[in-house]
Design a protein around this motif. Structure first.
Motif, PDB file in Angstrom:
ATOM      1  N   TYR A 121       0.971  -1.210   0.100  1.00  0.00           N
ATOM      2  CA  TYR A 121       0.010  -0.048   0.048  1.00  0.00           C
ATOM      3  C   TYR A 121       0.941   1.183  -0.040  1.00  0.00           C
ATOM      4  N   GLN A 156      -2.289   5.627   2.783  1.00  0.00           N
ATOM      5  CA  GLN A 156      -2.611   4.685   4.116  1.00  0.00           C
ATOM      6  C   GLN A 156      -1.758   5.117   5.116  1.00  0.00           C
ATOM      7  N   PHE A 162      -6.730  -3.481   5.391  1.00  0.00           N
ATOM      8  CA  PHE A 162      -7.116  -2.159   6.040  1.00  0.00           C
ATOM      9  C   PHE A 162      -8.673  -1.868   5.723  1.00  0.00           C
ATOM     10  N   GLU A 216      -8.260   6.640   7.782  1.00  0.00           N
ATOM     11  CA  GLU A 216      -7.087   7.005   7.225  1.00  0.00           C
ATOM     12  C   GLU A 216      -5.988   6.634   7.991  1.00  0.00           C
TER      13      GLU A 216
END
Length: 198
Positions: free
Chosen positions: A70, A74, A98, A103
């Motif tokens: 990611y 993230q 996630f 956030e």
């Protein structure tokens, strides 16, 4: 101590998250992190930085297709008691790890974080000292530092359960092979990184 430094040292995580949310709406150039009680500007990456990220994403997918690397959108809750907020350049975790998180996600399930240095004056303090300590305190097994200033790749592993950082680190020059320890568990060929040196 300046007024901003004084205010930052008293700032709560909730106040920081409000500033970060506002910054996300108002500015593409200011991407804040909150490490050791200080707001840090993540900065905007250059083309070589992005190419290194894409290369590493491809390598990870080749070795572990069930994982995702990611990007820096993230954020992670880091440091002791999760009082810090960081945006790694890469966060390796199982796909779907996630889902349902906002956030700033919990670091549970994260196998590795990645930092690709920018040419900032505070790289030494932030990327080589504070970030490894923060990620180790969060229990993240592996931290990979791709250091464009030193032309090295360093892998940090074995987080100290007492929060004193990582107990092991190993560095190689760009072009050499680096073994990424478990739970990542594959060899990283770094020759291509010589392409992205200024």
């Amino acid at each position: 101590m300046t007024l901003m430094a004084e205010r930052t040292s008293q700032m709560t995580v909730e106040e920081f998250e409000k500033i970060a949310a506002f910054a996300a709406v108002e500015s593409d150039a200011f991407r804040p992190e909150f490490i050791n009680g200080r707001i840090e500007d993540k900065g905007v990456p250059d083309g070589d930085h992005n190419e290194i990220g894409m290369w590493l994403q491809g390598v990870c997918m080749q070795h572990r297709p069930e994982w995702g690397l990611y990007g820096s959108d993230q954020g992670l809750k880091v440091e002791s008691y999760r009082n810090g907020r960081a945006r790694p350049d890469g966060t390796l975790a199982r796909r779907g790890n996630f889902a349902g998180q906002g956030e700033w996600a919990e670091p549970d399930g994260v196998l590795m974080t990645v930092k690709i240095t920018s040419f900032d004056s505070d790289t030494d303090r932030r990327d080589r000292k504070e970030k490894p300590a923060a990620y180790a305190a969060a229990g993240i097994p592996v931290y990979l530092l791709i250091d464009r200033d030193a032309c090295t790749v360093t892998v940090f592993s074995e987080p100290d359960p007492d929060g004193a950082g990582y107990r092991d680190s190993h560095a190689v020059a760009f072009g050499e092979q680096l073994a990424l320890p478990d739970p990542v568990g594959f060899e990283l060929e770094t020759e291509i990184l010589n392409t992205y040196v200024r």
